[in-house]
Design a protein around this motif. Structure first.
Motif, PDB file in Angstrom:
ATOM      1  N   LYS A  74      32.093  39.030  53.072  1.00  0.00           N
ATOM      2  CA  LYS A  74      33.142  39.503  54.224  1.00  0.00           C
ATOM      3  C   LYS A  74      34.051  39.826  53.782  1.00  0.00           C
ATOM      4  O   LYS A  74      34.241  39.922  52.393  1.00  0.00           O
ATOM      5  N   GLU A  75      35.116  40.193  54.506  1.00  0.00           N
ATOM      6  CA  GLU A  75      36.318  40.765  54.045  1.00  0.00           C
ATOM      7  C   GLU A  75      37.174  39.465  53.538  1.00  0.00           C
ATOM      8  O   GLU A  75      37.177  38.352  53.878  1.00  0.00           O
ATOM      9  N   ARG A  76      37.777  39.638  52.449  1.00  0.00           N
ATOM     10  CA  ARG A  76      38.661  38.879  51.768  1.00  0.00           C
ATOM     11  C   ARG A  76      37.859  37.700  51.148  1.00  0.00           C
ATOM     12  O   ARG A  76      38.132  36.673  51.365  1.00  0.00           O
ATOM     13  N   ASP A  77      36.664  38.147  50.640  1.00  0.00           N
ATOM     14  CA  ASP A  77      35.702  37.013  49.937  1.00  0.00           C
ATOM     15  C   ASP A  77      36.367  36.620  48.713  1.00  0.00           C
ATOM     16  O   ASP A  77      35.901  36.777  47.560  1.00  0.00           O
ATOM     17  N   TYR A  78      37.327  35.861  48.758  1.00  0.00           N
ATOM     18  CA  TYR A  78      38.172  35.517  47.500  1.00  0.00           C
ATOM     19  C   TYR A  78      37.281  34.612  46.401  1.00  0.00           C
ATOM     20  O   TYR A  78      37.533  34.343  45.239  1.00  0.00           O
ATOM     21  N   GLU A 148      42.912  38.239  44.752  1.00  0.00           N
ATOM     22  CA  GLU A 148      43.240  38.139  46.149  1.00  0.00           C
ATOM     23  C   GLU A 148      43.968  39.289  46.673  1.00  0.00           C
ATOM     24  O   GLU A 148      43.483  40.166  47.896  1.00  0.00           O
ATOM     25  N   VAL A 149      44.747  40.020  46.012  1.00  0.00           N
ATOM     26  CA  VAL A 149      45.582  41.072  46.490  1.00  0.00           C
ATOM     27  C   VAL A 149      44.960  42.615  45.929  1.00  0.00           C
ATOM     28  O   VAL A 149      44.517  43.582  46.761  1.00  0.00           O
ATOM     29  N   VAL A 150      44.774  42.572  44.580  1.00  0.00           N
ATOM     30  CA  VAL A 150      44.415  43.782  43.973  1.00  0.00           C
ATOM     31  C   VAL A 150      42.898  44.369  44.598  1.00  0.00           C
ATOM     32  O   VAL A 150      42.654  45.329  44.823  1.00  0.00           O
ATOM     33  N   GLU A 151      42.181  43.291  44.437  1.00  0.00           N
ATOM     34  CA  GLU A 151      40.580  43.479  44.457  1.00  0.00           C
ATOM     35  C   GLU A 151      40.564  44.029  45.906  1.00  0.00           C
ATOM     36  O   GLU A 151      39.499  44.846  46.050  1.00  0.00           O
ATOM     37  N   PHE A 152      41.192  43.585  47.099  1.00  0.00           N
ATOM     38  CA  PHE A 152      40.868  43.882  48.456  1.00  0.00           C
ATOM     39  C   PHE A 152      42.042  44.904  49.122  1.00  0.00           C
ATOM     40  O   PHE A 152      42.286  45.066  50.244  1.00  0.00           O
ATOM     41  N   SER A 153      43.061  45.674  47.976  1.00  0.00           N
ATOM     42  CA  SER A 153      43.934  46.282  48.380  1.00  0.00           C
ATOM     43  C   SER A 153      44.797  45.748  49.272  1.00  0.00           C
ATOM     44  O   SER A 153      45.111  46.407  50.400  1.00  0.00           O
ATOM     45  N   GLU A 154      45.268  44.520  49.285  1.00  0.00           N
ATOM     46  CA  GLU A 154      46.000  43.726  50.238  1.00  0.00           C
ATOM     47  C   GLU A 154      47.549  44.187  50.207  1.00  0.00           C
ATOM     48  O   GLU A 154      47.788  44.401  49.155  1.00  0.00           O
ATOM     49  N   PRO A 155      48.312  43.847  51.063  1.00  0.00           N
ATOM     50  CA  PRO A 155      49.769  44.470  51.070  1.00  0.00           C
ATOM     51  C   PRO A 155      50.711  43.291  50.427  1.00  0.00           C
ATOM     52  O   PRO A 155      51.680  43.469  50.343  1.00  0.00           O
TER      53      PRO A 155
END
Length: 280
Positions: A74-78, A148-155
């Motif tokens: 899923k999206e953001r599968d931390y 959390e951030v880099v892996e999913f290119s989050e802002p």
């Protein structure tokens, strides 16, 4: 007690942002404080190569096999991204494990519930790995941010990961390099209210971050000396012909936010905090 029977227990607090909300991803300073609500993980190794995760607070259960690269479901599968990150960083897991994740941090309320989860998960994974390594709080924060951030290119920025991993009250600067200062001032107690109206943190971050970065990029092209780090809200009149009303408001709010954060930092570093000025 054998390795398979040994319990691993970790917990991590949520956080509130005192000053500098939505600033860290612009490389501007923030002041954040940990709260008493926490995420807890308890687990033990199991024979085989599967990970079993019980999430009773949300009535969910996850399980997946350990492999060289675990696919995301899923999206953001931390939970899976953190395992992949640990594997890439040399950690090994010769057996699977079972764990339970519980927490009292309200979800989607701007109190870093997801970051606290990832911080706890990274800490847990390091301890239950074959290396059984106890990472420093700074190492945990950096790995959690990457997961959390880099892996999913989050802002998002790094405030949530450092404030939850280190605890207490921190002043965080990320430019020109990461600098974290623990603040020891006594601010008394805070009451955290939950409106139960979900906050779409990711969308808000993306809109504000991208808006400010777009403005800064355009002004930098025209004015090579333009720099958010040193720009003051009083100097905005110099750009009135370059930006529309909404852009001016967004840039003013960013610079005013920075100024208030710097003033608060000075107050909190003083021998006697001016409670009236601080707002206590």
């Amino acid at each position: 007690m054998s390795a398979l029977e040994k319990n691993v227990k970790v917990s991590t607090p949520g956080r509130i942002c005192l000053f500098g909300e939505h600033q860290d991803y612009l490389n501007l300073p923030v002041i954040a404080a940990a709260i008493s609500k926490r995420v807890k993980i308890v687990g033990t190794k199991k024979s085989g190569n599967k990970i079993f995760i019980n999430l009773p607070d949300i009535n969910k259960h996850e399980e997946f096999q350990l492999s060289e690269k675990i696919p995301y479901s899923k999206e953001r599968d931390y939970l899976r991204s953190s395992v992949n990150l640990m594997l890439r960083n040399g950690f090994t897991f010769s057996s699977g494990f079972e764990c339970e994740i519980t927490g009292k941090i309200p979800i989607n309320t701007g109190t870093a519930s997801s970051s606290a989860l990832v911080v706890s998960w990274i800490n847990f994974l390091a301890r239950i790995s074959d290396q059984e390594k106890i990472l420093s709080n700074y190492e945990i924060a950096e790995l959690a941010h990457e997961s959390e951030v880099v892996e999913f290119s989050e802002p998002g920025g790094m405030m949530d990961h450092y404030s939850t991993a280190l605890g207490g009250i921190i002043y965080l600067k990320t430019f020109p390099k990461i600098n974290v200062q623990k603040l020891n001032c006594n601010l008394g107690s805070f009451i955290l209210g939950n409106s139960e109206e979900p906050k779409n943190t990711t969308d808000i971050l993306a809109r504000v971050k991208n808006g400010v970065l777009n403005i800064a990029s355009r002004l930098k092209q025209k004015y090579p000396d333009f720099d958010l780090q040193v720009l003051s809200d009083e100097s905005l009149k110099n750009f009135e012909n370059d930006l529309n009303e909404q852009e001016l408001k967004l840039l003013f709010a960013t610079l005013r936010n920075k100024k208030i954060t710097q003033e608060a930092h000075s107050l909190m570093n003083s021998n006697k905090c001016d409670e009236e000025k601080f707002g206590i």
